[in-house]
Design a protein around this motif. Structure first.
Motif, PDB file in Angstrom:
ATOM      1  N   VAL A 140      17.105 -94.419 -39.432  1.00  0.00           N
ATOM      2  CA  VAL A 140      17.116 -95.096 -38.135  1.00  0.00           C
ATOM      3  C   VAL A 140      15.931 -94.730 -37.233  1.00  0.00           C
ATOM      4  N   PRO A 141      15.640 -93.436 -36.978  1.00  0.00           N
ATOM      5  CA  PRO A 141      14.509 -93.137 -36.085  1.00  0.00           C
ATOM      6  C   PRO A 141      13.165 -93.738 -36.525  1.00  0.00           C
ATOM      7  N   PRO A 142      12.752 -93.608 -37.814  1.00  0.00           N
ATOM      8  CA  PRO A 142      11.477 -94.233 -38.188  1.00  0.00           C
ATOM      9  C   PRO A 142      11.518 -95.755 -38.134  1.00  0.00           C
ATOM     10  N   LEU A 143      12.690 -96.362 -38.360  1.00  0.00           N
ATOM     11  CA  LEU A 143      12.796 -97.808 -38.226  1.00  0.00           C
ATOM     12  C   LEU A 143      12.617 -98.234 -36.771  1.00  0.00           C
ATOM     13  N   VAL A 144      13.209 -97.480 -35.852  1.00  0.00           N
ATOM     14  CA  VAL A 144      13.052 -97.792 -34.425  1.00  0.00           C
ATOM     15  C   VAL A 144      11.585 -97.644 -34.014  1.00  0.00           C
ATOM     16  N   ARG A 145      10.946 -96.575 -34.500  1.00  0.00           N
ATOM     17  CA  ARG A 145       9.531 -96.381 -34.181  1.00  0.00           C
ATOM     18  C   ARG A 145       8.677 -97.514 -34.752  1.00  0.00           C
ATOM     19  N   PHE A 146       8.974 -97.927 -35.990  1.00  0.00           N
ATOM     20  CA  PHE A 146       8.221 -98.997 -36.627  1.00  0.00           C
ATOM     21  C   PHE A 146       8.462-100.317 -35.892  1.00  0.00           C
ATOM     22  N   ALA A 147       9.689-100.541 -35.439  1.00  0.00           N
ATOM     23  CA  ALA A 147       9.991-101.748 -34.670  1.00  0.00           C
ATOM     24  C   ALA A 147       9.212-101.766 -33.362  1.00  0.00           C
ATOM     25  N   SER A 148       9.047-100.586 -32.749  1.00  0.00           N
ATOM     26  CA  SER A 148       8.301-100.505 -31.486  1.00  0.00           C
ATOM     27  C   SER A 148       6.831-100.854 -31.678  1.00  0.00           C
ATOM     28  N   GLU A 149       6.353-100.763 -32.932  1.00  0.00           N
ATOM     29  CA  GLU A 149       4.972-101.096 -33.253  1.00  0.00           C
ATOM     30  C   GLU A 149       4.819-102.555 -33.678  1.00  0.00           C
ATOM     31  N   GLY A 174      19.233-104.489 -38.399  1.00  0.00           N
ATOM     32  CA  GLY A 174      20.329-105.454 -38.357  1.00  0.00           C
ATOM     33  C   GLY A 174      21.345-105.220 -39.458  1.00  0.00           C
ATOM     34  N   LEU A 175      20.881-104.799 -40.621  1.00  0.00           N
ATOM     35  CA  LEU A 175      21.807-104.477 -41.708  1.00  0.00           C
ATOM     36  C   LEU A 175      22.520-103.151 -41.455  1.00  0.00           C
ATOM     37  N   LEU A 176      21.769-102.151 -40.982  1.00  0.00           N
ATOM     38  CA  LEU A 176      22.375-100.838 -40.748  1.00  0.00           C
ATOM     39  C   LEU A 176      23.401-100.881 -39.616  1.00  0.00           C
ATOM     40  N   ALA A 177      23.196-101.791 -38.664  1.00  0.00           N
ATOM     41  CA  ALA A 177      24.139-101.895 -37.545  1.00  0.00           C
ATOM     42  C   ALA A 177      25.483-102.464 -37.966  1.00  0.00           C
ATOM     43  N   LYS A 178      25.583-102.924 -39.196  1.00  0.00           N
ATOM     44  CA  LYS A 178      26.846-103.459 -39.688  1.00  0.00           C
ATOM     45  C   LYS A 178      27.789-102.369 -40.194  1.00  0.00           C
ATOM     46  N   CYS A 179      27.297-101.115 -40.204  1.00  0.00           N
ATOM     47  CA  CYS A 179      28.189-100.014 -40.575  1.00  0.00           C
ATOM     48  C   CYS A 179      28.325 -99.055 -39.392  1.00  0.00           C
ATOM     49  N   ARG A 180      29.467 -98.394 -39.307  1.00  0.00           N
ATOM     50  CA  ARG A 180      29.743 -97.517 -38.170  1.00  0.00           C
ATOM     51  C   ARG A 180      28.706 -96.411 -38.048  1.00  0.00           C
ATOM     52  N   GLU A 181      28.322 -95.832 -39.186  1.00  0.00           N
ATOM     53  CA  GLU A 181      27.349 -94.736 -39.156  1.00  0.00           C
ATOM     54  C   GLU A 181      26.015 -95.200 -38.586  1.00  0.00           C
ATOM     55  N   GLY A 182      25.643 -96.433 -38.923  1.00  0.00           N
ATOM     56  CA  GLY A 182      24.383 -96.963 -38.415  1.00  0.00           C
ATOM     57  C   GLY A 182      24.406 -97.142 -36.912  1.00  0.00           C
ATOM     58  N   LYS A 183      25.492 -97.718 -36.408  1.00  0.00           N
ATOM     59  CA  LYS A 183      25.606 -97.914 -34.952  1.00  0.00           C
ATOM     60  C   LYS A 183      25.605 -96.575 -34.218  1.00  0.00           C
ATOM     61  N   ASP A 184      26.327 -95.609 -34.750  1.00  0.00           N
ATOM     62  CA  ASP A 184      26.384 -94.291 -34.105  1.00  0.00           C
ATOM     63  C   ASP A 184      24.992 -93.661 -34.034  1.00  0.00           C
ATOM     64  N   GLU A 185      24.230 -93.773 -35.117  1.00  0.00           N
ATOM     65  CA  GLU A 185      22.901 -93.165 -35.156  1.00  0.00           C
ATOM     66  C   GLU A 185      21.946 -93.882 -34.205  1.00  0.00           C
ATOM     67  N   MET A 186      22.070 -95.187 -34.086  1.00  0.00           N
ATOM     68  CA  MET A 186      21.209 -95.934 -33.167  1.00  0.00           C
ATOM     69  C   MET A 186      21.474 -95.523 -31.726  1.00  0.00           C
ATOM     70  N   ARG A 187      22.721 -95.327 -31.385  1.00  0.00           N
ATOM     71  CA  ARG A 187      23.055 -94.926 -30.017  1.00  0.00           C
ATOM     72  C   ARG A 187      22.485 -93.559 -29.679  1.00  0.00           C
ATOM     73  N   LYS A 188      22.314 -92.708 -30.685  1.00  0.00           N
ATOM     74  CA  LYS A 188      21.780 -91.363 -30.455  1.00  0.00           C
ATOM     75  C   LYS A 188      20.251 -91.328 -30.468  1.00  0.00           C
ATOM     76  N   THR A 189      19.614 -92.417 -30.903  1.00  0.00           N
ATOM     77  CA  THR A 189      18.157 -92.434 -31.040  1.00  0.00           C
ATOM     78  C   THR A 189      17.504 -92.745 -29.706  1.00  0.00           C
ATOM     79  N   ILE A 190      16.697 -91.837 -29.213  1.00  0.00           N
ATOM     80  CA  ILE A 190      16.031 -92.005 -27.917  1.00  0.00           C
ATOM     81  C   ILE A 190      15.131 -93.236 -27.939  1.00  0.00           C
ATOM     82  N   GLY A 191      15.292 -94.082 -26.929  1.00  0.00           N
ATOM     83  CA  GLY A 191      14.444 -95.259 -26.793  1.00  0.00           C
ATOM     84  C   GLY A 191      14.908 -96.461 -27.582  1.00  0.00           C
ATOM     85  N   PHE A 192      16.033 -96.353 -28.283  1.00  0.00           N
ATOM     86  CA  PHE A 192      16.493 -97.443 -29.138  1.00  0.00           C
ATOM     87  C   PHE A 192      16.678 -98.746 -28.351  1.00  0.00           C
ATOM     88  N   VAL A 193      17.431 -98.691 -27.249  1.00  0.00           N
ATOM     89  CA  VAL A 193      17.698 -99.913 -26.488  1.00  0.00           C
ATOM     90  C   VAL A 193      16.405-100.461 -25.883  1.00  0.00           C
TER      91      VAL A 193
END
Length: 364
Positions: free
Chosen positions: A251-260, A270-289
């Protein structure tokens, strides 16, 4: 005399006879696999004309050309003197192939695979030699040739992709993910192998495959990160691989790559957000939103679509994330996008507006 194949039957990118011709909005026809790799690499120009393409180019099947190619190949003479001579040379080449090989020999095998001799290469037993060279990083030139030849073998269809894994391709290809410049090519090869659903599960279950793709996504150069994201996208269409990717730290490198500006990174999220673990990790990733809001604000049409999908999924049961989305201006953006001509963008935007207003109807 050798039967001449019309130039229009060959893909302008790969120069091989097309098996799945599709028409780009520029009017030119390409083999689907070749033009998809071109677009997945972030290119938004026609490879032939260099003219700009829409943000989300459509690929329209060229059924007429596909029928013409099939008919031509079915009715061309099956053997000629030139063909017989060439077949003997090819058979001799493959019969003498052994490990370790040399660059001229592997280059000849690659050319044979490129010009339509994929089945001959596979049936000759040459695959085992190619796989050993694919795992040998001490000769990068030979490793590159072997990986390219193996990639061409996967283009022979699903049976070829299944057969390569059955012959033990996974360990050598995953091993090649650790070494540059072979890593990007190894990731591309994994993408091709993962097109078959059962292979998605097999690759994902390998103890190092997804972990090394995530490492490549985190630490690789531009091309390596693009190919790693593409491989993860194909693999994560299988549900269990989404959890594996999250546990591997995707998740963190994907968020960074998306920011680029990587649209493919957003699609993987979008695929990872379909599982609970993915959503939880995104919420913990600084700058995700903030990153996703930026994609909604200035991203491509497809990027916006997938960013809205992710935000819907992550805000569904998290008041904190929903509030962060409002503070980043997502509600205002969605109010505008709710009327977008792209049906999915409009749908996702409306759903997100309703979701945020239901939670924070009085927020200002």
């Amino acid at each position: 005399m050798e039967v001449h194949l019309p130039d229009d039957f060959r893909c302008p990118i790969s120069l091989e006879v097309m098996t799945d011709p599709v028409i780009l909005s520029s009017g030119h026809t390409f083999d689907r696999a070749s033009i998809q790799r071109w677009l997945d690499s972030g290119n938004r120009t026609c490879p032939v004309t260099n003219l700009p393409l829409p943000a989300s180019p459509s690929l329209i099947p060229n059924h007429a050309l596909r029928s013409l190619i099939s008919s031509f190949l079915a009715h061309r003479p099956s053997t000629t003197a030139a063909d017989s001579s060439g077949d003997r040379r090819d058979a001799l080449l493959l019969s003498r192939l052994s490990f370790p090989s040399d660059a001229p020999t592997l280059a000849a095998v690659l050319r044979l695979a490129q010009r339509g001799g994929r089945r001959l290469v596979a049936d000759s037993g040459a695959t085992s030699v190619l796989l050993r060279h694919a795992a040998s990083s001490d000769r990068p030139d030979l490793q590159d040739l072997a990986l390219r030849a193996l990639l061409h073998l996967t283009l022979d269809g699903d049976d070829a992709r299944l057969g390569l894994l059955a012959e033990g391709a996974l360990d050598p290809v995953v091993s090649a993910l650790r070494t540059s410049p072979a890593a990007a090519l190894a990731a591309t090869l994994l993408t091709s192998l993962a097109v078959v659903d059962v292979n998605k599960a097999t690759i994902g279950a390998h103890p190092a495959a997804i972990t090394r793709l995530v490492a490549l996504l985190r630490d690789g150069d531009g091309r390596e990160r693009r190919e790693a994201a593409t491989a993860l996208y194909e693999l994560c269409k299988f549900a269990e691989n989404r959890r594996r990717a999250v546990r591997s730290g995707a998740v963190p490198p994907l968020v960074r790559f998306a920011s680029e500006g990587s649209e493919r990174a957003v699609r993987v999220l979008g695929l990872l957000a379909k599982c609970r673990e993915g959503k939880d990790e995104m919420r913990k990733t600084i700058g995700f939103v903030r990153v996703l809001a930026g994609v909604v604000r200035i991203g491509s049409s497809r990027g916006i679509e997938h960013a809205l999908l992710v935000l819907n999924l992550v805000c569904l049961d998290s008041e904190e994330t929903a509030l962060a989305a409002i503070k980043e201006g997502v509600l205002d953006l969605c109010s505008v996008l709710a009327g977008d001509m792209n049906q999915k963008i409009g749908k996702y935007a409306k759903e997100l507006v309703l979701r945020l207003e239901r939670r924070f109807g009085g927020y200002s």
